[in-house]
Design a protein around this motif. Structure first.
Motif, short mmCIF file in Angstrom:
data_model
loop_
_atom_site.label_atom_id
_atom_site.label_comp_id
_atom_site.label_asym_id
_atom_site.label_seq_id
_atom_site.Cartn_x
_atom_site.Cartn_y
_atom_site.Cartn_z
N ALA A 89 0.83 -1.21 0.00
CA ALA A 89 0.00 0.00 0.00
C ALA A 89 0.87 1.26 0.00
O ALA A 89 0.56 2.24 -0.69
CB ALA A 89 -0.92 -0.01 1.22
N VAL A 90 1.95 1.25 0.77
CA VAL A 90 2.85 2.41 0.82
C VAL A 90 3.45 2.67 -0.57
O VAL A 90 3.50 3.82 -1.03
CB VAL A 90 3.97 2.17 1.85
CG1 VAL A 90 5.08 3.22 1.71
CG2 VAL A 90 3.40 2.19 3.27
N ARG A 91 3.89 1.62 -1.24
CA ARG A 91 4.51 1.81 -2.55
C ARG A 91 3.51 2.34 -3.58
O ARG A 91 3.86 3.19 -4.41
CB ARG A 91 5.13 0.50 -3.03
CG ARG A 91 6.40 0.16 -2.25
CD ARG A 91 7.23 -0.91 -2.93
NE ARG A 91 6.88 -2.23 -2.46
CZ ARG A 91 7.56 -3.33 -2.76
NH1 ARG A 91 8.62 -3.26 -3.54
NH2 ARG A 91 7.19 -4.50 -2.29
N ALA A 92 2.28 1.85 -3.53
CA ALA A 92 1.26 2.36 -4.45
C ALA A 92 1.01 3.85 -4.22
O ALA A 92 0.87 4.63 -5.18
CB ALA A 92 -0.04 1.57 -4.28
N LEU A 93 1.00 4.26 -2.95
CA LEU A 93 0.76 5.67 -2.63
C LEU A 93 1.92 6.55 -3.09
O LEU A 93 1.71 7.64 -3.67
CB LEU A 93 0.56 5.81 -1.12
CG LEU A 93 0.32 7.24 -0.59
CD1 LEU A 93 -0.94 7.82 -1.21
CD2 LEU A 93 0.22 7.23 0.94
N VAL A 94 3.15 6.12 -2.87
CA VAL A 94 4.32 6.89 -3.30
C VAL A 94 4.31 7.09 -4.81
O VAL A 94 4.58 8.19 -5.32
CB VAL A 94 5.62 6.19 -2.85
CG1 VAL A 94 6.85 6.85 -3.50
CG2 VAL A 94 5.75 6.24 -1.33
N ALA A 110 15.39 16.13 -6.64
CA ALA A 110 15.37 15.77 -5.22
C ALA A 110 14.10 15.02 -4.87
O ALA A 110 14.11 14.10 -4.04
CB ALA A 110 15.51 17.03 -4.35
N GLY A 111 12.98 15.40 -5.49
CA GLY A 111 11.72 14.69 -5.25
C GLY A 111 11.77 13.27 -5.79
O GLY A 111 11.21 12.35 -5.18
N LEU A 112 12.44 13.09 -6.94
CA LEU A 112 12.60 11.75 -7.50
C LEU A 112 13.44 10.89 -6.56
O LEU A 112 13.13 9.73 -6.32
CB LEU A 112 13.26 11.84 -8.88
CG LEU A 112 13.51 10.51 -9.59
CD1 LEU A 112 12.19 9.81 -9.92
CD2 LEU A 112 14.32 10.73 -10.87
N TYR A 113 14.52 11.49 -6.01
CA TYR A 113 15.34 10.77 -5.04
C TYR A 113 14.52 10.36 -3.82
O TYR A 113 14.64 9.23 -3.31
CB TYR A 113 16.51 11.64 -4.58
CG TYR A 113 17.59 11.87 -5.61
CD1 TYR A 113 17.66 11.11 -6.78
CD2 TYR A 113 18.55 12.87 -5.42
CE1 TYR A 113 18.66 11.34 -7.72
CE2 TYR A 113 19.55 13.09 -6.35
CZ TYR A 113 19.60 12.33 -7.50
OH TYR A 113 20.59 12.55 -8.42
N ALA A 114 13.68 11.28 -3.34
CA ALA A 114 12.87 10.99 -2.15
C ALA A 114 11.90 9.85 -2.42
O ALA A 114 11.71 8.95 -1.59
CB ALA A 114 12.10 12.25 -1.72
N GLY A 115 11.28 9.86 -3.61
CA GLY A 115 10.37 8.77 -3.97
C GLY A 115 11.09 7.45 -4.07
O GLY A 115 10.60 6.42 -3.59
N ALA A 116 12.28 7.46 -4.69
CA ALA A 116 13.06 6.23 -4.80
C ALA A 116 13.46 5.72 -3.43
O ALA A 116 13.48 4.51 -3.18
CB ALA A 116 14.31 6.49 -5.65
N LEU A 117 13.78 6.63 -2.51
CA LEU A 117 14.15 6.24 -1.15
C LEU A 117 12.99 5.57 -0.41
O LEU A 117 13.15 4.53 0.24
CB LEU A 117 14.62 7.47 -0.37
CG LEU A 117 15.13 7.24 1.05
CD1 LEU A 117 16.44 6.48 1.04
CD2 LEU A 117 15.31 8.58 1.77
N LEU A 118 11.80 6.15 -0.54
CA LEU A 118 10.62 5.58 0.12
C LEU A 118 10.26 4.22 -0.49
O LEU A 118 9.90 3.28 0.23
CB LEU A 118 9.44 6.55 0.01
CG LEU A 118 9.55 7.82 0.84
CD1 LEU A 118 8.41 8.78 0.49
CD2 LEU A 118 9.54 7.51 2.33
N LEU A 119 10.34 4.12 -1.81
CA LEU A 119 10.06 2.84 -2.45
C LEU A 119 11.05 1.78 -2.01
O LEU A 119 10.69 0.62 -1.76
CB LEU A 119 10.11 3.00 -3.97
CG LEU A 119 8.98 3.81 -4.61
CD1 LEU A 119 9.30 4.11 -6.07
CD2 LEU A 119 7.65 3.07 -4.50
N GLY A 120 12.32 2.16 -1.90
CA GLY A 120 13.33 1.22 -1.45
C GLY A 120 13.12 0.78 -0.01
O GLY A 120 13.33 -0.39 0.34
#
Length: 433
Positions: A89-94, A110-120
């Motif tokens: 669910a977290v990954r779908a939301l990100v 920087a936003g792309l990096y943040a999204g990649a960090l959360l997905l990881g």
């Protein structure tokens, strides 16, 4: 152990639960394949700096360095299925947020990096936990077969089907590719709702009324790994290989996408990455037979040799065909390694330790990935992309030599014999249903 009074044949219920877990893993890895191809392409559309493009892989893999151990402890404390579902669910939301940013053309690097960090981060908790569920639904005498099915399916989805599909979707639009990944994670969540029963370890200290702190549990897992010499050595080998893998992943997009040396389109790049999956499916499928015929040491050493070929090919040639063949070989080595190691781990590690062991395993074997991506980005920026491939191939050759010297076939046989002698009863209905 947890109790469950649900009626039904344990074998039938266990098979149904494994199929649901299997389906969830397949859809998750399909989404992974699409998203992990799309993220670097988004970065390439923002910058032509190899170091900044590699930063996406660095951000996506960095959580393995920081969260692997806590993820393993959490997997032993909570219901494992619920944890995997939450991470989906977290990954779908990100991804929904990233799609919005791409469509509005407001997404900064920087936003792309943040999204990649959360997905990881979500991937760390989900993947560490998923492998801990397998022994709860599959009897020991079917473990190698189960891991072979999972590994082959995950490899096919993540590396064979996902990247080419991601390339086609990215050709239609980067937001389309990211959005498809989000839909995939949502589908994985739904697949896991089919599973029945509870998936909390009944032999964890907290389940028996004992009060054990987070640090103490982490340390217990580290000590267990350190005592098992064969597993410890294999984890160190896997760590070196994973760092090289991340280095290859971080800069291959710069090398392959036009105007790089291979001069590929997005769709063609997706097919190249998909070659990993072709080999991975083959490697995972034949691994159980190879283990029985040749032994674990031969399979593992051959797998590492295939991986060295993957890294060496772009160092010596800019032929897309040659590199594609080498990529197939590298994927085959990866698939065979995963099945060989995972099945050995499932035989040796007790169920109540599985989450913590998986955490230590992921930290050691995958925690090197952000370091590999960082070194690759800096090396490509300062020296050149080919220097990354030369360095990775050299590391793999050194690791291959060290494996031959330190882990022998008799050692594998002793570990397997000890696991068989202390074998526990097959999973009961309490775990399967």
């Amino acid at each position: 152990m947890p109790t469950n009074t649900q009626p039904g044949d344990p074998t039938t219920v266990g098979a149904r639960n494994f199929r649901a877990l299997w389906a969830g893993a397949a859809v998750t890895n399909l989404a992974d394949g699409v998203v992990k191809l799309a993220l670097p392409l988004v970065a390439v559309s923002m910058t032509d700096s190899p170091a900044l493009v590699a930063g996406v892989t660095l951000a996506n893999t960095l959580p393995w360095l920081f969260f692997s151990l806590p993820a393993g402890v959490l997997a032993d404390r909570v219901d494992r299925r619920h944890l995997i579902m939450t991470m989906a669910a977290v990954r779908a939301l990100v991804l929904a947020v990233l799609v919005g940013g791409v469509l509005a053309e407001l997404l900064p690097l920087a936003g792309l990096y943040a999204g990649a960090l959360l997905l990881g981060t979500a991937e760390v908790f989900a993947d560490t936990t998923r492998m801990s569920v397998v022994p709860m639904v599959v009897p020991r005498n079917r473990m190698e077969s189960a891991f072979a099915k999972l590994t082959a399916t995950e490899t096919a989805a993540n590396e064979f089907i996902g990247p080419p599909l991601g390339g086609l979707l990215a050709a239609a639009g980067l937001a389309v590719a990211l959005g498809a990944g989000g839909v995939g994670y949502a589908g994985a969540l739904l697949a896991l709702t089919i599973m029945t029963g509870h998936y909390r370890s009944g032999r964890h200290p907290r389940s028996t009324g004992s009060s054990v702190g987070l640090r103490a549990e982490i340390w217990e897992g580290v000590q267990y790994v350190w005592r098992e010499r064969v597993l410890r050595t294999l984890l160190l080998v896997a760590g070196a290989a994973s760092g090289c893998w991340a280095a290859w992943t971080a800069v291959i997009v710069v090398y392959a996408i036009a105007p790089g040396p291979l001069d590929l389109s997005r769709s063609e790049y997706g097919l190249l990455i998909g070659a990993l999956g072709v080999g991975g499916v083959v490697g995972a499928s034949v691994a159980p037979a190879l283990i029985r015929r040749l032994g674990r040491q031969v399979v593992l050493v051959t797998s590492m040799a295939c991986f060295a070929v993957l890294l060496a090919a772009p160092a010596v040639s800019s032929s897309a065909r040659l590199i594609a063949v080498a990529t197939v070989l590298g994927g085959a080595g990866s698939g065979a390694w995963n099945v060989t190691y995972s099945s050995l781990r499932a035989l040796v590690v007790p169920e109540e330790m599985m989450g913590r062991y998986s955490g230590v395993s992921r930290l050691t074997s995958w925690g090197s990935m952000p370091l590999g991506a960082l070194v690759a980005g800096l090396t490509a920026e300062l020296i050149g992309v080919r220097a990354v491939f030369w360095g990775g191939a050299g590391v793999c050759v050194l690791v291959l030599a060290a494996t031959l010297r330190t882990v022998t076939s008799p050692q594998f046989r002793r570990v397997e014999a000890r696991a068989t002698a202390s074998d526990e009863p097959e999973p009961t209905q309490a775990h399967r249903s």
